[in-house]
Design an enzyme around this catalytic site. Structure first.
Site, PDB file in Angstrom:
ATOM      1  N   LYS A  22    -110.246 -10.379  32.612  1.00 25.04           N
ATOM      2  CA  LYS A  22    -111.404  -9.206  32.747  1.00 25.04           C
ATOM      3  C   LYS A  22    -112.670  -9.813  32.197  1.00 25.04           C
ATOM      4  CE  LYS A  22    -111.891  -5.929  29.080  1.00 25.04           C
ATOM      5  NZ  LYS A  22    -112.935  -5.738  28.492  1.00 25.04           N
ATOM      6  N   ASN A  23    -112.749 -10.218  31.049  1.00 23.84           N
ATOM      7  CA  ASN A  23    -113.836 -10.446  30.354  1.00 23.84           C
ATOM      8  C   ASN A  23    -114.801 -11.548  31.023  1.00 23.84           C
ATOM      9  OD1 ASN A  23    -113.338  -8.794  28.474  1.00 23.84           O
ATOM     10  ND2 ASN A  23    -113.144 -10.037  26.750  1.00 23.84           N
ATOM     11  N   ARG A  92    -118.456  -0.490  28.227  1.00 21.97           N
ATOM     12  CA  ARG A  92    -119.536  -0.984  27.488  1.00 21.97           C
ATOM     13  C   ARG A  92    -120.033  -2.305  28.152  1.00 21.97           C
ATOM     14  NH1 ARG A  92    -121.876  -2.215  22.492  1.00 21.97           N
ATOM     15  NH2 ARG A  92    -122.285  -4.367  22.269  1.00 21.97           N
ATOM     16  N   CYS A 116    -114.499   0.669  24.311  1.00 19.73           N
ATOM     17  CA  CYS A 116    -113.501   1.055  23.185  1.00 19.73           C
ATOM     18  C   CYS A 116    -114.289   1.618  22.040  1.00 19.73           C
ATOM     19  CB  CYS A 116    -112.989  -0.356  22.872  1.00 19.73           C
ATOM     20  SG  CYS A 116    -111.358  -0.640  23.874  1.00 19.73           S
ATOM     21  N   ARG A 121    -121.057  -0.943  17.653  1.00 17.22           N
ATOM     22  CA  ARG A 121    -121.254  -1.627  18.989  1.00 17.22           C
ATOM     23  C   ARG A 121    -122.801  -1.273  19.352  1.00 17.22           C
ATOM     24  NH1 ARG A 121    -115.877  -2.501  22.502  1.00 17.22           N
ATOM     25  NH2 ARG A 121    -116.734  -4.548  22.564  1.00 17.22           N
ATOM     26  N   PRO A 122    -123.879  -1.686  18.559  1.00 21.66           N
ATOM     27  CA  PRO A 122    -125.125  -1.520  18.898  1.00 21.66           C
ATOM     28  C   PRO A 122    -125.384  -2.523  20.064  1.00 21.66           C
ATOM     29  CG  PRO A 122    -124.999  -2.723  16.878  1.00 21.66           C
ATOM     30  CD  PRO A 122    -123.668  -2.408  17.289  1.00 21.66           C
ATOM     31  N   ILE A 123    -126.631  -2.442  20.698  1.00 26.05           N
ATOM     32  CA  ILE A 123    -127.043  -3.422  21.607  1.00 26.05           C
ATOM     33  C   ILE A 123    -128.479  -3.993  21.416  1.00 26.05           C
ATOM     34  CG2 ILE A 123    -125.588  -2.506  23.594  1.00 26.05           C
ATOM     35  CD1 ILE A 123    -128.238  -0.762  24.516  1.00 26.05           C
ATOM     36  N   ASP A 124    -128.811  -3.577  19.839  1.00 35.55           N
ATOM     37  CA  ASP A 124    -130.202  -4.267  19.627  1.00 35.55           C
ATOM     38  C   ASP A 124    -130.614  -5.788  19.826  1.00 35.55           C
ATOM     39  OD1 ASP A 124    -128.053  -4.452  17.853  1.00 35.55           O
ATOM     40  OD2 ASP A 124    -129.248  -5.435  16.084  1.00 35.55           O
ATOM     41  N   ASP A 304    -109.656 -10.104  19.957  1.00 37.66           N
ATOM     42  CA  ASP A 304    -109.044  -9.336  20.961  1.00 37.66           C
ATOM     43  C   ASP A 304    -107.351  -9.624  20.655  1.00 37.66           C
ATOM     44  OD1 ASP A 304    -111.031  -8.155  21.967  1.00 37.66           O
ATOM     45  OD2 ASP A 304    -111.246  -9.645  23.657  1.00 37.66           O
ATOM     46  N   ARG A 396    -107.358  -0.423  31.438  1.00 40.85           N
ATOM     47  CA  ARG A 396    -108.719  -0.765  31.385  1.00 40.85           C
ATOM     48  C   ARG A 396    -108.628  -2.347  31.590  1.00 40.85           C
ATOM     49  NH1 ARG A 396    -112.255  -0.073  27.058  1.00 40.85           N
ATOM     50  NH2 ARG A 396    -113.329  -1.736  27.966  1.00 40.85           N
TER      51      ARG A 396
HETATM   52  C1  UD1 Z   1    -117.059  -9.221  24.276  1.00 41.58           C
HETATM   53  C2  UD1 Z   1    -115.690  -8.795  24.734  1.00 41.58           C
HETATM   54  C3  UD1 Z   1    -114.783  -8.221  23.895  1.00 41.58           C
HETATM   55  C4  UD1 Z   1    -114.639  -8.997  22.804  1.00 41.58           C
HETATM   56  C5  UD1 Z   1    -115.856  -9.360  22.161  1.00 41.58           C
HETATM   57  C6  UD1 Z   1    -116.054 -10.094  20.962  1.00 41.58           C
HETATM   58  C7  UD1 Z   1    -116.446  -8.545  27.241  1.00 41.58           C
HETATM   59  C8  UD1 Z   1    -116.513  -7.494  28.392  1.00 41.58           C
HETATM   60  N1  UD1 Z   1    -115.898  -8.182  26.205  1.00 41.58           N
HETATM   61  O1  UD1 Z   1    -117.670  -7.695  23.794  1.00 41.58           O
HETATM   62  O2  UD1 Z   1    -113.458  -8.202  24.420  1.00 41.58           O
HETATM   63  O3  UD1 Z   1    -113.825  -8.323  21.673  1.00 41.58           O
HETATM   64  O4  UD1 Z   1    -116.904  -9.949  23.007  1.00 41.58           O
HETATM   65  O5  UD1 Z   1    -115.281 -11.527  21.111  1.00 41.58           O
HETATM   66  O6  UD1 Z   1    -116.495  -9.642  27.207  1.00 41.58           O
HETATM   67  N2  UD1 Z   1    -123.531  -6.536  18.112  1.00 41.58           N
HETATM   68  C9  UD1 Z   1    -124.565  -6.014  17.576  1.00 41.58           C
HETATM   69  N3  UD1 Z   1    -125.844  -5.980  18.249  1.00 41.58           N
HETATM   70  C10 UD1 Z   1    -125.821  -6.133  19.629  1.00 41.58           C
HETATM   71  C11 UD1 Z   1    -124.662  -6.923  20.175  1.00 41.58           C
HETATM   72  C12 UD1 Z   1    -123.431  -7.001  19.440  1.00 41.58           C
HETATM   73  O7  UD1 Z   1    -124.537  -5.724  16.444  1.00 41.58           O
HETATM   74  O8  UD1 Z   1    -126.849  -6.116  20.040  1.00 41.58           O
HETATM   75  C13 UD1 Z   1    -122.490  -6.838  17.299  1.00 41.58           C
HETATM   76  C14 UD1 Z   1    -121.073  -6.025  17.738  1.00 41.58           C
HETATM   77  O9  UD1 Z   1    -121.258  -4.523  17.354  1.00 41.58           O
HETATM   78  C15 UD1 Z   1    -119.903  -6.740  17.236  1.00 41.58           C
HETATM   79  C16 UD1 Z   1    -120.346  -7.993  17.465  1.00 41.58           C
HETATM   80  O10 UD1 Z   1    -121.779  -7.968  17.495  1.00 41.58           O
HETATM   81  O11 UD1 Z   1    -119.779  -6.222  15.918  1.00 41.58           O
HETATM   82  C17 UD1 Z   1    -119.872  -8.853  18.520  1.00 41.58           C
HETATM   83  O12 UD1 Z   1    -120.080  -8.284  19.674  1.00 41.58           O
HETATM   84  P1  UD1 Z   1    -120.115  -8.918  21.084  1.00 41.58           P
HETATM   85  O13 UD1 Z   1    -120.014 -10.379  20.999  1.00 41.58           O
HETATM   86  O14 UD1 Z   1    -121.490  -8.577  21.755  1.00 41.58           O
HETATM   87  O15 UD1 Z   1    -119.144  -8.168  22.116  1.00 41.58           O
HETATM   88  P2  UD1 Z   1    -118.957  -7.649  23.556  1.00 41.58           P
HETATM   89  O16 UD1 Z   1    -119.925  -8.583  24.115  1.00 41.58           O
HETATM   90  O17 UD1 Z   1    -119.311  -6.303  23.262  1.00 41.58           O
END
Ligand code: UD1
Length: 416
Positions: A22-23, A92, A116, A121-124, A304, A396
């Site tokens: 999936k990822n 997401r 989930c 899970r911010p996107i900053d 995961d 999912r």
């Molecule tokens: C991806 C995977 C998910 C996996 C995760 C960590 C996909 C589709 N999903 O999720 O299955 O559990 O990697 O291996 O590939 N964060 C921030 N700001 C940001 C982005 C992230 O604070 O802008 C934080 C998140 O809240 C979290 C951490 O960074 O605590 C890791 O997140 P991230 O590596 O971005 O995970 P995803 O890409 O969402």
């Protein structure tokens, strides 16, 4: 509405082929947007997140066709640069379309993403990194508007190796002018797979598999045919099922090279595991031994697989600890495991788990994708019947969890 019924207490024996990841598939689908024509992806899993991504791409004007796990995406014409609210909220990972749309159209509209409920899970980091490439991002009534008439390479540093932010940078930088140097990049195998795809499309990428990536953009990303690798998390789930129930299994297309940390931990817990190219063989007898595990970015222990390891530790001999360092709220499954008799104490980001000789079947609720699959594994090892509700979370990411576990001899089915 959707439920799974499990009759536990049987040992497992069998063989199966692991679904595509999936990822890996989702960012590869986003990368298809960069090419003004047809991209073919093979071994694509038939899971809800893939259907959701197809729906979003179609709403943008792409034509998608998924047959026998082969997905054809024709992105010849992109007519809409908005990521629709429902799609974005449901998944997401749709946020990676932001980098891809900027790469392709230099403009995008996106709602804050969902997915989930395993932390805030911010996107900053995504937004900060894309603005370093020249995107101006404004929030207009809950919708982000990103505009980058001049998308240009730059130096970017990620304070945490976010998988999604790394993928967003890769997608935008692959179609930007000049070279981007990204430090602090995530090293997950799915990121590497995306790098390989972008390379095949014509971008120049150095530092594959490391935290320092150098990306030279191309102004005309080309047509490619790519294979989605086997899903290392589904492999980990199936290995855990054998460890929880005892027995033996052969898993094909199982990406063993991406599971070193997990396999090492399973061996410490008493599993006998053999690797032959992409085939994993596991044998397990007796209860797992207790261990302590801390999740972390790749090559660390994957967050995961944290929930399913909680199940193994709930069945283990002794007391062990699980520390979650990636997502703060990922212990929701513990509450459900309590109903099955597990002894788990949560304090902040750490769980202390005292193993018991067995669990008992119960009515439990899937709280998130991986936690839901962990409950299925717990059900297989529990005495009596377990009914898992809210299984839409599981669908999912797992194409056919019941079918996979049935091929290992498990008594598990979707409720009609
Ligand atoms: C991806 C995977 C998910 C996996 C995760 C960590 C996909 C589709 N999903 O999720 O299955 O559990 O990697 O291996 O590939 N964060 C921030 N700001 C940001 C982005 C992230 O604070 O802008 C934080 C998140 O809240 C979290 C951490 O960074 O605590 C890791 O997140 P991230 O590596 O971005 O995970 P995803 O890409 O969402």
């Amino acid at each position: 509405m959707s439920a799974i019924l499990v009759q536990g207490y049987h040992s497992l024996k069998g063989e199966l082929k692991i679904q595509g990841s999936k990822n890996a598939a989702l960012p590869m689908m986003a990368a298809a947007l960069l090419h003004k024509g047809t991209t073919v992806l093979r071994h694509v899993p038939r899971i809800q997140d893939v259907y959701c991504m197809m729906g979003i791409l179609e709403s943008m004007g792409c034509v998608c066709d998924l047959r026998d796990h082969v997905l054809t995406i024709d992105a010849g014409e992109v007519t809409d640069i908005r990521i629709p609210k429902e799609g974005g909220k449901a998944m997401r990972s749709s946020i990676v379309l932001l980098g891809a749309l900027l790469g392709r159209c230099r403009e995008a509209f996106v709602h804050y993403p969902g997915g989930c409920s395993i932390g805030s899970r911010p996107i900053d980091m995504h937004l900060e990194a894309l603005s370093r490439l020249g995107a101006e991002i404004r929030e207009e009534e809950g919708v982000l508007h990103a505009l980058a008439p001049r998308l240009e390479g730059n130096h970017i540093h990620l304070p945490f190796p976010s998988v999604g932010a790394t993928e967003n940078v890769l997608l935008a930088a692959a179609a930007a002018r000049g070279t981007t140097v990204l430090t602090g990049a995530a090293r997950e195998p799915e990121v590497e797979e995306l790098c390989r795809m972008l390379e095949a499309m014509g971008a120049g990428i150095r530092g594959l598999g490391t935290s320092r990536l150098e990306i030279r953009g191309t102004d005309n990303p080309g047509s490619v045919v790519r294979d989605v690798p086997g899903d290392r998390i589904v492999t980990g789930t199936c290995l855990s099922a054998v460890m929880a129930c005892g027995g033996e299994a052969v898993l094909r297309r199982s990406s063993p090279g991406h599971l070193e940390c997990v396999i090492g931990t399973m061996k410490k817990m008493g599993a006998r595991i053999k690797v032959r190219e992409d085939v994993l063989e596991i044998r397990m007898s007796g209860r797992p031994k207790a261990v302590s595990v801390e999740t972390g970015p790749y090559p660390g222990f994957p967050t995961d697989l944290q929930s399913v390891f909680m199940v193994l530790m709930a069945l283990s001999e002794g007391t062990g600890y699980l520390k979650e360092t990636v997502f703060e709220a990922r212990f929701a499954t513990a509450k459900e495991l309590h109903k099955m008799g597990a002894a788990i104490i949560i304090e902040g980001d750490e769980a202390c788990i005292t193993g018991r000789p067995g669990l008992r079947g119960a009515q439990v609720q899937a709280r998130d994708l991986r936690g839901g699959a962990a409950l299925a594994v717990a059900g297989l090892a529990a005495e009596g019947e377990t009914r898992i509700t809210d299984c839409h979370h599981i669908f999912r990411g797992y194409e056919d969890l019941c079918g996979d576990l049935q091929s290992l001899g498990a008594v598990i089915r979707r409720e009609k």
